[in-house]
Each structure stands twice: as structure tokens, then as C-alpha cells.
Motif scaffolding. Structure first.
Motif, PDB file in Angstrom:
ATOM      1  N   ALA A   1       0.996  -1.257   0.118  1.00  9.40           N
ATOM      2  CA  ALA A   1       0.028   0.154   0.014  1.00  9.40           C
ATOM      3  C   ALA A   1       0.991   1.394  -0.088  1.00  9.40           C
ATOM      4  O   ALA A   1       1.856   1.227   0.547  1.00  9.40           O
ATOM      5  CB  ALA A   1      -1.083   0.043   1.023  1.00  9.40           C
ATOM      6  N   THR A   2       0.436   2.172  -0.784  1.00 12.19           N
ATOM      7  CA  THR A   2       1.235   3.456  -0.787  1.00 12.19           C
ATOM      8  C   THR A   2       0.329   4.728  -0.991  1.00 12.19           C
ATOM      9  O   THR A   2      -0.601   4.808  -1.536  1.00 12.19           O
ATOM     10  CB  THR A   2       2.319   3.342  -1.829  1.00 12.19           C
ATOM     11  N   ILE A   3       0.844   5.906  -0.314  1.00  9.65           N
ATOM     12  CA  ILE A   3       0.186   7.074  -0.517  1.00  9.65           C
ATOM     13  C   ILE A   3       1.085   8.216  -0.361  1.00  9.65           C
ATOM     14  O   ILE A   3       2.135   8.079   0.388  1.00  9.65           O
ATOM     15  CB  ILE A   3      -0.955   7.225   0.410  1.00  9.65           C
ATOM     16  N   THR A   4       1.072   9.317  -1.040  1.00  5.45           N
ATOM     17  CA  THR A   4       1.975  10.592  -0.669  1.00  5.45           C
ATOM     18  C   THR A   4       1.268  11.469   0.404  1.00  5.45           C
ATOM     19  O   THR A   4       0.181  11.424   0.389  1.00  5.45           O
ATOM     20  CB  THR A   4       2.036  11.350  -1.927  1.00  5.45           C
ATOM     21  N   PHE A   5       2.021  12.392   0.944  1.00 10.44           N
ATOM     22  CA  PHE A   5       1.487  13.252   1.990  1.00 10.44           C
ATOM     23  C   PHE A   5       0.653  14.201   1.425  1.00 10.44           C
ATOM     24  O   PHE A   5      -0.477  14.613   1.912  1.00 10.44           O
ATOM     25  CB  PHE A   5       2.522  14.106   2.763  1.00 10.44           C
ATOM     26  N   GLN A   6       0.853  14.707   0.020  1.00  7.74           N
ATOM     27  CA  GLN A   6       0.119  15.450  -0.732  1.00  7.74           C
ATOM     28  C   GLN A   6      -1.319  14.730  -0.953  1.00  7.74           C
ATOM     29  O   GLN A   6      -2.279  15.482  -0.587  1.00  7.74           O
ATOM     30  CB  GLN A   6       0.420  15.861  -2.052  1.00  7.74           C
ATOM     31  N   ASN A   7      -1.388  13.620  -1.168  1.00  7.94           N
ATOM     32  CA  ASN A   7      -2.811  13.046  -1.243  1.00  7.94           C
ATOM     33  C   ASN A   7      -3.450  12.732  -0.087  1.00  7.94           C
ATOM     34  O   ASN A   7      -4.696  12.804   0.107  1.00  7.94           O
ATOM     35  CB  ASN A   7      -2.757  11.841  -2.196  1.00  7.94           C
ATOM     36  N   TYR A   8      -2.714  12.399   1.091  1.00  5.98           N
ATOM     37  CA  TYR A   8      -3.337  12.051   2.213  1.00  5.98           C
ATOM     38  C   TYR A   8      -4.011  13.176   2.614  1.00  5.98           C
ATOM     39  O   TYR A   8      -5.193  13.457   3.172  1.00  5.98           O
ATOM     40  CB  TYR A   8      -2.441  11.504   3.136  1.00  5.98           C
ATOM     41  N   PHE A   9      -3.215  14.400   2.873  1.00  3.69           N
ATOM     42  CA  PHE A   9      -3.978  15.734   3.641  1.00  3.69           C
ATOM     43  C   PHE A   9      -4.913  16.203   2.905  1.00  3.69           C
ATOM     44  O   PHE A   9      -5.760  17.127   3.349  1.00  3.69           O
ATOM     45  CB  PHE A   9      -2.822  16.529   3.902  1.00  3.69           C
ATOM     46  N   ARG A  10      -5.025  16.049   1.363  1.00  4.07           N
ATOM     47  CA  ARG A  10      -5.962  16.753   0.767  1.00  4.07           C
ATOM     48  C   ARG A  10      -7.157  16.008   1.234  1.00  4.07           C
ATOM     49  O   ARG A  10      -8.385  16.320   0.521  1.00  4.07           O
ATOM     50  CB  ARG A  10      -5.792  16.531  -0.770  1.00  4.07           C
ATOM     51  N   MET A  11      -7.368  14.888   1.638  1.00  4.73           N
ATOM     52  CA  MET A  11      -8.652  14.054   1.763  1.00  4.73           C
ATOM     53  C   MET A  11      -9.102  14.752   3.057  1.00  4.73           C
ATOM     54  O   MET A  11     -10.400  14.168   3.542  1.00  4.73           O
ATOM     55  CB  MET A  11      -8.054  12.439   2.291  1.00  4.73           C
ATOM     56  N   TYR A  12      -8.668  15.516   3.911  1.00  2.24           N
ATOM     57  CA  TYR A  12      -9.413  15.985   5.204  1.00  2.24           C
ATOM     58  C   TYR A  12     -10.650  17.034   4.470  1.00  2.24           C
ATOM     59  O   TYR A  12     -10.229  17.689   3.801  1.00  2.24           O
ATOM     60  CB  TYR A  12      -8.179  16.821   5.895  1.00  2.24           C
ATOM     61  N   ASN A  13     -11.440  17.058   5.391  1.00  4.85           N
ATOM     62  CA  ASN A  13     -12.636  18.087   5.255  1.00  4.85           C
ATOM     63  C   ASN A  13     -12.314  19.424   5.323  1.00  4.85           C
ATOM     64  O   ASN A  13     -12.655  20.262   4.391  1.00  4.85           O
ATOM     65  CB  ASN A  13     -13.764  17.844   6.171  1.00  4.85           C
ATOM     66  N   LYS A  14     -11.185  19.824   6.242  1.00  2.00           N
ATOM     67  CA  LYS A  14     -10.776  21.058   6.349  1.00  2.00           C
ATOM     68  C   LYS A  14      -9.371  20.888   6.919  1.00  2.00           C
ATOM     69  O   LYS A  14      -9.011  19.903   7.719  1.00  2.00           O
ATOM     70  CB  LYS A  14     -11.670  21.770   7.633  1.00  2.00           C
ATOM     71  N   LEU A  15      -8.519  21.628   6.395  1.00  6.63           N
ATOM     72  CA  LEU A  15      -7.111  21.458   6.639  1.00  6.63           C
ATOM     73  C   LEU A  15      -6.629  22.870   7.074  1.00  6.63           C
ATOM     74  O   LEU A  15      -6.902  24.007   6.267  1.00  6.63           O
ATOM     75  CB  LEU A  15      -6.349  21.133   5.242  1.00  6.63           C
ATOM     76  N   ALA A  16      -5.825  23.006   8.010  1.00  9.45           N
ATOM     77  CA  ALA A  16      -4.946  24.512   8.455  1.00  9.45           C
ATOM     78  C   ALA A  16      -3.556  24.110   8.845  1.00  9.45           C
ATOM     79  O   ALA A  16      -3.219  22.993   8.975  1.00  9.45           O
ATOM     80  CB  ALA A  16      -5.788  25.009   9.405  1.00  9.45           C
ATOM     81  N   GLY A  17      -2.690  25.119   8.605  1.00  9.39           N
ATOM     82  CA  GLY A  17      -1.319  25.001   9.282  1.00  9.39           C
ATOM     83  C   GLY A  17      -0.652  26.138   9.845  1.00  9.39           C
ATOM     84  O   GLY A  17      -1.223  27.348   9.601  1.00  9.39           O
TER      85      GLY A  17
END
Length: 554
Positions: free
Chosen positions: A372-388
Motif C-alpha cells: 500500500a502507498t500514498i503521498t503526504f500530498q494526497n493524504y492531507f487533501r482528503m481532510y474536510n478542512k485543513l489548516a497549518g
């Protein structure tokens, strides 16, 4: 023309800050009434907020009161009151944007505001930090605020998971008030602290399970990413890979490794350092055939041999010991190229790790296949709301907007900025650069000014250390090799005359206080005492505080 319009209407950032100001004023106007509440009434506000959400109010409706409640709780539980600029940062994070805040402006405290507000609907909030130490530290530090307001806090670590519990005590350093629990329990908490790697790998592990009730993670609702530029830009394309062993013999790696030193660079093979690839020339192919005793290297039956020769060439010529990996206890351990940290348990795929093990003469583990594999870019884009949050995001504002649809808002400092940020200095050669660095360190050391030197790899930090030893300048080295003492070393980097060399991410998020950190110095005053009493500890802390105060005033 643009300059004139900016003067009339202000920059986009100024307009954003102006828009948020009335919200801050509303929060401030609530302070007197919220201050008058008892501890139990303050705790009861969480239930009231949840009832209002059920009646159809939105999180935005609750924001001023919720922020005022968190500010008051932090004041009582931590002795810290959020400044107005920190309230602005909280609003920015709640709106799903990136808050750029200068170093030392209190990002950890800022996060408590949107974390509490977004945890009220019970769908979970993830606070993403850059290492396990910071995940534990932030949960322990801010835990009293959430706990007092009736919210549960989980912590995800590489090999364990915990729930914040003020009643739970342990002798183990760094784990006080953290009660061990299952991973699922940690994710079911209202708030979960952890690293980007752990959140990503848990997502992959869940996707390999057959039953939905066996999943650890819930819906990916809201995440606040600390050091967001490092995680979402620098490491964005880094793939997280879960692999399993394949049924193959390891003998072929030793066989290939013996022939690699006999192949000559540019004659038998060429190297592309940027793409990290190796290619055999025609002469090299003929030589390899003779050395391996095969008739045709490119026969379909031998195609795997070609692959392993190329991996062997990469292992010998592109991957360097103490830069890309270290050898520890007979194992090849990868060094994260972005953080300079060791990544135990992680392995390169497609036979590369085995080729490096053969090169270093350690035991070869069987090859892995990707499951199984995923990039951070694709993982964090799945959140309903993202902040940093970060100290440096404005320079990457365009990338954040394009890739993640995230706006960057630069938060003003609480007090005027007095630190001088000098421009970069470029040197013709690396040798000249390091000589200049040593001269600068020598000058600061003589004047008693503390120095923190950032390097990009273990190799460079060891080189600088060697040069400083030659000059007889005492110093501390902080890189993946001395992982465990990290926070301890960085906390004392502000002492007079202290010289600390660190890889770019080592110790990130640890407070460096001018004069030193009193709690870290207690040990110095307790030397020789096997089991210090409560009185000894109190006395040692007083002496450490006095010493730090004197040093700070120098």
C-alpha cells in the motif's frame, strides 16, 4: 498602478487582518463575564456549546465565546493568556488557512483555540507535528486546558499510543500523565496529536483491513499541521509505503556486490546524480556478463540480474553512509533527507536496501514488495478542512494555493520585531563557506554570544564539529545520531557561550530561552545524589532559575 491601489485598499493580507479585527474585539468584550465564571461553570460551557450545535448553530456562531472560554482556561491552568495576535492566528486556522507566525510567537498555544472549537462537534481533530517528542510534549503541555473543558486527548507514537490522564504518573521520562491505550482509543479521542508519518501509515494500515470496525482512524475531519511548509511542500511527494516480504533468496545480493567494485565509472556505467539513477554502457554489460558467467545479460531469463546490478551501482555510488543512512547495531537505517532524523523500520524498496546491506557487509533482510502507498500530498487533501502553522509560509503561498487551495495569512508579532534578518552570503567553494562559519562562531564564542548552527546532513554537522574541535571550541552536536538528547541539548542552546550544531529539523519546536532553561539544568545541581528529596529538587530548581536569570541579564 498596483502600488497606488495597494495604498488605497491595502494588501490582501492587511484586508484579511482588518476583517478579523472585529471578531477579536468581540472575544475581548466577553473576557470580563467569562472571567467571573467558576471552574465548574467554565467546564459546563462545553456542554452548552454542544447543545447549541445540535439546535442548528454553526461553529462560526460559537467562535467568540469558545475562544474566550479557552483563553480563560489557559490563563487558569497554564498561566498563559492568549494575546490579540494569537486570537487572530486562531481565527485564521479555524477558517482552514495557513497562519505564518514568527518563531517564538506561541504557535502551540494558538492551536488550542481552533482545536477546542472544532472538537466540539465530536468528529475529531488531528494536530500534526514533525516528531514524536513534539506530539507528546504538546499534548502534555496543552492537555490541562482540554481536560478541564471536558475533552479527551490522544497521542499517536511510532510504537505506542496514549490518552492524556492527569491522574496517571510514571517514572519514565517524557511520558508522565500519558496512559497507554489502543490506537483506536487514541483516534476516538476528541483531539489526537501525532506525526505526519504515523497518521499516513495508520490510514494505509486501515485500508488493508477487511472489516470497517477494525479501522483505527475515523473520518478525516480537521487537521492543523505544524511546520506546514516542511510537511506539505518539502515532503509533499514523499511516498509512504507499506511493504511485505517476498519469497526470494538473499544470496544474489552478495554475488552482485562482489562485481560492482570492478566496474569503472564513465567507462562501464554512467551516473545521473539528480535523478539518482545508474545506466550500464555496452562495455559495462559485456564486462558484467563475463564476471557473472552469463551469456546474455539482456536475455529475459537474466533481466532481474540487470536490475540488481543497477541497484548495486546506485548503492555504491549514490547512497552515502552518514548522509543517506547510518549503520547501527548491524542494521542499515535510513536518514530522512528533510529532517536529518533516523527512520528505524523503514526500508528502500526494489532491492536497493539489500544492495546497501551487501555493500556495508551486514545481514541482508529479505526483499519487500509494496502492499500500500500514498503521498503526504494526497493524504492531507482528503481532510474536510485543513489548516497549518509555520514561521515561513509566505514564500510558498502560490504553491499552497495551487496544490491545497490554502491561503496564507501573515500574523503580526505581539511586540515590534527587533531581530535582524541578514541576507544570504554566497561563497565560491564549500571550503571557503565553512572557514567563514568557523570564524563567525569563534567571534561569537569569545564574546559569550550563544550560537545555533543549522546543517543539512549528519556528514556536514560532523565536519563542522571536527573543525571546532581543532579550534578547541566546546560545542554540542545534534543530529540523527544523538536523537534521544535532542530537546535537552536545544533547550540549553541559549546559555552564554553555548555553541550548538543541529541538522535542519533537529530540535524543531523546542524553546531556546536566552540564559538557558532552568528545568534542564536541575540535573547539574543534583549530581552525586542518588535519590533526591522534594527539598533537594526545590533547592536545585531555585539555583537553576537564579543562574539562568543572571546569564540572561549579561
Amino acid at each position: 498602478m498596483v502600488a497606488i491601489l495597494k495604498k488605497i485598499f491595502g494588501t490582501k493580507n492587511e484586508r484579511e487582518l482588518k476583517r478579523i479585527q472585529p471578531i477579536v474585539e468581540k472575544i475581548n468584550s466577553l473576557e470580563p463575564s467569562i472571567s467571573g465564571l467558576s471552574d465548574s461553570e467554565l467546564r459546563g460551557m462545553t456542554d452548552k456549546f454542544r447543545e447549541r450545535l445540535e439546535r442548528g448553530e454553526t461553529l462560526d456562531d460559537l467562535l467568540p465565546e469558545a475562544f474566550a472560554v479557552v483563553r480563560e482556561t489557559a490563563k487558569r491552568r497554564l498561566g498563559m493568556r492568549h494575546f490579540d495576535v494569537q486570537l487572530i492566528g486562531g481565527v485564521v486556522l479555524h477558517e482552514g488557512k495557513i497562519a505564518e507566525m514568527k518563531t517564538g510567537e506561541g504557535k502551540t498555544l494558538v492551536a488550542t483555540l481552533p482545536v477546542y472549537l472544532n472538537a466540539l462537534d465530536g468528529r475529531g481533530v488531528h494536530v500534526v507535528t514533525v516528531n514524536d517528542y513534539l506530539a507528546r510534549r504538546d499534548a502534555q503541555w496543552m492537555g490541562p486546558v482540554y481536560y478541564h473543558l471536558g475533552l479527551s486527548v490522544g497521542v499517536i507514537q511510532h510504537d505506542a499510543s496514549f490518552l492524556y490522564d492527569p491522574e496517571f504518573r510514571t517514572e519514565e521520562k517524557g511520558f508522565d500523565r500519558l496512559r497507554p491505550c489502543t490506537r483506536k482509543e487514541a483516534y476516538n479521542a476528541d483531539i489526537t496529536y501525532g506525526t505526519n508519518n504515523e497518521f499516513g501509515f495508520d490510514y494505509l494500515r486501515d485500508n488493508m483491513k477487511y472489516e470497517i470496525e477494525d479501522y483505527c482512524q475515523r473520518e478525516l475531519n480537521y487537521a492543523i499541521v505544524d511546520e506546514v511548509d516542511s510537511i506539505l511542500i518539502d515532503e509533499a511527494r514523499t511516498p509512504l509505503i507499506i511493504s511485505g516480504p517476498s519469497e526470494e533468496s538473499t544470496g544474489k545480493y552478495y554475488r552482485i556486490d562482489k562485481i560492482i567494485p570492478k566496474l569503472k565509472k564513465d567507462e562501464d556505467f554512467t551516473i545521473d546524480e539528480k535523478a539518482k539513477t545508474a545506466i550500464l554502457t555496452e562495455e559495462g554489460s559485456i564486462k558484467a556478463e563475463k564476471l557473472l558467467g552469463v551469456e546474455n545479460l539482456f536475455d529475459p531469463a537474466n533481466i532481474e540480474l540487470v536490475h540488481h546490478i543497477l541497484q548495486g551501482l546506485r548503492a555504491h555510488h549514490l547512497y552515502k553512509r552518514d548522509v543517506d543512512y547510518v549503520v547501527k547495531n548491524g542494521q542499515v537505517i535510513i536518514v530522512d533527507e528533510f529532517t536529518g532524523r533516523l527512520m528505524p523500520g523503514r526500508r528502500w524498496s526494489d532491492g536497493l536496501h539489500q544492495a546497501i546491506e551487501a555493500k556495508e557487509g551486514v545481514k541482508i533482510e529479505s526483499e519487500n514488495q509494496t502492499l500500500a502507498t500514498i503521498t503526504f500530498q494526497n493524504y492531507f487533501r482528503m481532510y474536510n478542512k485543513l489548516a497549518g502553522m509555520t514561521g515561513t509560509a509566505d514564500t510558498e503561498a502560490e504553491e499552497f494555493a495551487k496544490i491545497y487551495d490554502l491561503d496564507v495569512v501573515v500574523i503580526p508579532t505581539n511586540r515590534p520585531m527587533i531581530r535582524k534578518d541578514y541576507p544570504d552570503v554566497i561563497y565560491k567553494t564549500e571550503k571557503a563557506k565553512f572557514r567563514a562559519v568557523i570564524r563567525e562562531i569563534e567571534d561569537c564564542y569569545r564574546r559569550g554570544q550563544p550560537v545555533l548552527v543549522g546543517t543539512v546532513s549528519i556528514e556536514k554537522s560532523e565536519l563542522l564539529s571536527k573543525m571546532l574541535r581543532q579550534k578547541k571550541i566546546p560545542h554540542s552536536v545534534l543530529n540523527a545520531k544523538y536523537h534521544d538528547r535532542e530537546a535537552e541539548i536545544v533547550a540549553q542552546a541559549g546559555r552564554p557561550g553555548a555553541v550548538t550544531i543541529a541538522t535542519n529539523m533537529a530540535g524543531r519546536g523546542t524553546d531556546i530561552v536566552l540564559g538557558g532553561n532552568p528545568s534542564g539544568l536541575i540535573g547539574e545541581f543534583l549530581k552525586g545524589k542518588q535519590e533526591p528529596s522534594e527539598e533537594d529538587l526545590k533547592d536545585a530548581l531555585q539555583k537553576a532559575e537564579e543562574l539562568c536569570r543572571r546569564d540572561r541579564e549579561r
